[in-house]
Design a protein around this motif. Structure first.
Motif, PDB file in Angstrom:
ATOM      1  N   ASN B  20       0.905  -1.195   0.033  1.00 22.82           N
ATOM      2  CA  ASN B  20      -0.038  -0.099  -0.045  1.00 22.82           C
ATOM      3  C   ASN B  20       0.853   1.310   0.009  1.00 22.82           C
ATOM      4  O   ASN B  20       1.956   1.310   0.739  1.00 22.82           O
ATOM      5  CB  ASN B  20      -0.965  -0.069   1.078  1.00 22.82           C
ATOM      6  CG  ASN B  20      -2.103  -0.867   1.007  1.00 22.82           C
ATOM      7  OD1 ASN B  20      -2.894  -0.809  -0.038  1.00 22.82           O
ATOM      8  ND2 ASN B  20      -2.052  -2.022   1.938  1.00 22.82           N
ATOM      9  N   GLU B  36      -4.330   6.613  -1.643  1.00 22.05           N
ATOM     10  CA  GLU B  36      -3.707   5.460  -1.371  1.00 22.05           C
ATOM     11  C   GLU B  36      -4.102   4.300  -2.206  1.00 22.05           C
ATOM     12  O   GLU B  36      -5.162   4.172  -2.681  1.00 22.05           O
ATOM     13  CB  GLU B  36      -4.336   5.021  -0.003  1.00 22.05           C
ATOM     14  CG  GLU B  36      -3.300   3.866   0.491  1.00 22.05           C
ATOM     15  CD  GLU B  36      -3.750   3.673   2.115  1.00 22.05           C
ATOM     16  OE1 GLU B  36      -4.352   4.567   2.707  1.00 22.05           O
ATOM     17  OE2 GLU B  36      -3.452   2.797   2.848  1.00 22.05           O
ATOM     18  N   TRP B  37      -2.922   3.590  -2.792  1.00 21.65           N
ATOM     19  CA  TRP B  37      -3.280   2.477  -3.629  1.00 21.65           C
ATOM     20  C   TRP B  37      -2.444   1.243  -3.438  1.00 21.65           C
ATOM     21  O   TRP B  37      -1.266   1.528  -2.765  1.00 21.65           O
ATOM     22  CB  TRP B  37      -3.004   2.997  -5.015  1.00 21.65           C
ATOM     23  CG  TRP B  37      -1.967   3.929  -5.363  1.00 21.65           C
ATOM     24  CD1 TRP B  37      -1.752   5.230  -5.100  1.00 21.65           C
ATOM     25  CD2 TRP B  37      -0.570   3.473  -5.866  1.00 21.65           C
ATOM     26  NE1 TRP B  37      -0.354   5.444  -5.380  1.00 21.65           N
ATOM     27  CE2 TRP B  37       0.244   4.634  -5.642  1.00 21.65           C
ATOM     28  CE3 TRP B  37      -0.057   2.149  -6.016  1.00 21.65           C
ATOM     29  CZ2 TRP B  37       1.550   4.508  -6.100  1.00 21.65           C
ATOM     30  CZ3 TRP B  37       1.396   2.075  -6.206  1.00 21.65           C
ATOM     31  CH2 TRP B  37       2.212   3.544  -6.321  1.00 21.65           C
ATOM     32  N   LEU B  38      -2.728   0.261  -3.807  1.00 26.67           N
ATOM     33  CA  LEU B  38      -1.890  -1.174  -3.726  1.00 26.67           C
ATOM     34  C   LEU B  38      -1.277  -1.492  -5.125  1.00 26.67           C
ATOM     35  O   LEU B  38      -1.915  -1.345  -6.027  1.00 26.67           O
ATOM     36  CB  LEU B  38      -2.929  -2.345  -3.254  1.00 26.67           C
ATOM     37  CG  LEU B  38      -2.374  -3.558  -3.255  1.00 26.67           C
ATOM     38  CD1 LEU B  38      -1.313  -3.535  -1.828  1.00 26.67           C
ATOM     39  CD2 LEU B  38      -3.345  -4.493  -2.988  1.00 26.67           C
TER      40      LEU B  38
END
Lengths: 446, 161
Positions: B20, B36-38
């Motif tokens: 993340n 926020e990103w994975l």
């Protein structure tokens, strides 16, 4: 209940539409004379194109809907469905469909060649109707920025409506376009965002002009043609959005939700990914966010059968006891025990936060009354709002705690006596603001 | 309001190799934008691209704000009259009542003044900043001695302020 026929190649809206030979030229022409319960058959070669707004006011009601079916015109009525009928507006002209109807196999394309104006697509645009579209395609072809695809009514004075898409596709002409949920219920099961056109910045917009709550349920949709930065939901109105079992763009770096949360707005994404995973979870809520985690996990805890996982619950500054806890998805388990006390336990770990019973607790719904399927509730929250908070029980379970400086392991536990077999529904509540808790979503019964 | 700072933090690497990434962008007004990103990709180009997008949107918003800066709600007609003192209002009302028999005005002047009052009667409100015909009426009242130069200036400033 009559059959009506529509074929652009040789039809005329001056004809009565009673046969293929006397077919209407446009679907709006057929909708001008239809009655509740009628079937409108659209030829597979139908390709109407209008330089004016198209209002398709179907006469169907919830009790007696109209069926609009694209079918092969080799028979009357058709015996084979088709998916090649097209209804297009050229220029800044919208397409609006009202009335309760099942519509199959048609492409609706608004604003071809336009660069502005009002070439929106508005489905279910009047009050209290049901519309189901199967194997249809919706395309905002205009490059103007202000248009939207409205699957439910955008009219403030209209009542609620339910719109279902089954195996339907969409395409947009400008990054500012979106599927706008104004009010009512929108379900999209199967289908895709088509290649071509312009990927929207955000797929779903709950900022309806009428500011009413909307509900959207999206399952089995292929979004891999979207830009890697696409955001899935935006808006400020109350609403509930669930996206599950869907394919995301490669290297997706967008957000599940952008905008300002209002109370009552919650967005959930279950098992959606560009990679071959089967456990990904992402929830955004006024009270915080919840994400799946595969590194900080409990030994012998929850898994998808292969990959151990936990839920990272991160409350926002809005979370507070007792009013606004961040609530986990339900953890469901079948219970066979009747008449004897059982204990249900959920394990958690934090980074140097010792949780009290008004910070974090589990609530379990069980069948606690013999003879009726009525739910009873038990939780390990403090006894009442005026009671002094106490720490939740510590735990000796083993966790992988990579990245945690000072792991604090605790357990949330309740004991109760079911009086009927049935499902137990456990929900973890996190009410301590701006706090991160890793939850093992495995309900252990002893 | 350009972005002046773009940073990120990373969570622990997940079992599939992704982690993340939480982006934090700050503009020169101190407003914070977080994403926020994975993923497994390098966050640096993502940050740069995000900052570009945010800068474009911030510039668009700043331009729109500049375009509408100074926008003022129009005055009601009563609100406009209340910019004048009661003595001034009485004088103007009396002047209007005696307009047709005023020996100091010729026919063309009377027609122009009559039209000005008629426009006021049918107007829904008084747009601000004052339109040229409103300023012309103030100048007329000044020339007729119904306003002093100081009061004429004060009324214009109060109306447009």
């Amino acid at each position: 209940m009559a059959n009506l026929y529509v074929r652009s190649t040789d039809g005329s809206d001056a004809d009565n539409g009673s046969t293929w030979a006397l077919a209407k030229a446009t679907l709006s022409g057929a909708s001008a004379i239809d009655a509740a319960g009628d079937a409108i058959y659209v030829s597979q070669v139908h390709a109407e194109s209008s330089g004016s707004a198209q209002t398709i006011a179907l006469a169907g009601t919830a009790a007696s809907p109209v069926r609009v079916i694209c079918g092969n015109d080799g028979a009357a009525p058709p015996t084979a469905v088709d998916t090649s009928g097209v209804i297009t507006t050229t220029g800044n002209f919208a397409i609006s469909i009202t009335g309760s109807a099942y519509i199959s196999g048609l492409t609706f394309a608004a604003g071809t060649g336009a660069s502005g104006g009002s070439a929106s697509l508005s489905l279910n645009a009047s009050a209290n109707h049901f519309q189901t579209f199967e194997n249809c395609s919706f395309r905002l072809n205009t490059s103007g920025s202000s248009q939207a695809l409205n699957p439910t009514s955008a009219v403030a004075s209209a009542g609620q409506s339910l719109t279902r898409w089954v195996d339907c596709s969409v395409r947009f002409g400008h990054a500012a376009h979106a599927i706008q949920i104004n009010r009512g219920i929108f379900e999209w099961a199967g289908g895709s965002l088509l290649s071509g056109g312009t990927s929207p910045t955000t797929l779903l917009n709950l900022s309806g002009t009428s500011n009413y709550a909307g509900i959207a349920k999206i399952s089995g949709v292929d979004l891999s043609n979207a830009s890697s930065a696409i955001n899935l939901v935006t808006g400020q109105t109350p609403g509930q959005v669930v996206i599950r079992n869907s394919k995301l763009p490669a290297s997706w770096s967008g957000s599940l939700f952008t905008g300002t949360f209002s109370p009552g707005l919650r967005v959930e994404m279950h098992n959606c990914d560009s990679a071959d995973t089967n456990y990904r979870l992402w929830v955004e809520d006024y009270a915080g966010s919840i994400k799946s985690e595969t590194t900080i996990v409990k030994s012998g805890g929850a898994s998808d059968g292969t990959t151990p996982l936990s839920w990272k619950m991160a409350s926002s500054a809005n979370a507070k006891y007792p009013l606004i806890p961040l609530e986990s998805p339900e953890i469901v388990k079948w219970n066979e025990t009747v008449g004897s006390a059982i204990t249900a336990t959920i394990e958690v770990v934090t980074d140097n936060v010792t949780l009290t019973d008004d910070d974090c607790w589990v609530e379990v719904q069980y069948l606690g009354t013999s003879g009726f399927p009525i739910g009873s509730f038990v939780s390990d929250v403090k006894a009442d709002v005026l009671a002094t908070a106490a720490s939740q029980s510590s735990s000796t379970e083993t966790w992988t705690t990579t990245g945690l400086t000072t792991p604090v392991k605790q357990k949330l536990s309740v004991t109760f006596t079911p009086q009927e077999k049935g499902f137990l529904h456990a929900v973890v509540h996190l009410a301590k603001a701006s706090t991160t808790v890793y939850v093992d979503p495995l309900l252990t019964i002893t | 309001m350009p972005i002046v700072s773009s940073t990120y933090t990373e969570g622990p690497t997940q079992i599939d190799g992704r982690r993340n990434v939480k982006e934090r962008h700050v503009d020169d007004a101190g407003d914070v934008y977080e994403y926020e990103w994975l993923g497994s990709q390098d966050p640096t180009p993502v940050l740069a691209a995000r900052a570009d997008v945010l800068n474009a949107q911030l510039a668009e918003r700043a331009a729109a704000l500049a375009q509408v800066a100074g926008t003022m709600l129009p005055l009601t007609k009563l609100g406009f009259r209340e910019l004048f003192t009661s003595t001034e209002r009485a004088g103007i009302d009396a002047f209007r009542a005696g307009l047709e028999s005023n020996p100091a005005l010729n026919a063309a002047q009377k027609a122009a003044i009559r039209t000005g009052f008629a426009d006021f009667d049918v107007a829904q409100n008084i747009v601000r900043p004052f339109m040229p015909q409103v300023l012309a009426m103030l100048d007329l009242f000044l020339s007729l001695g119904l306003l002093t130069q100081g009061r004429r200036t004060a009324i214009e400033e109060a109306g447009n302020g």
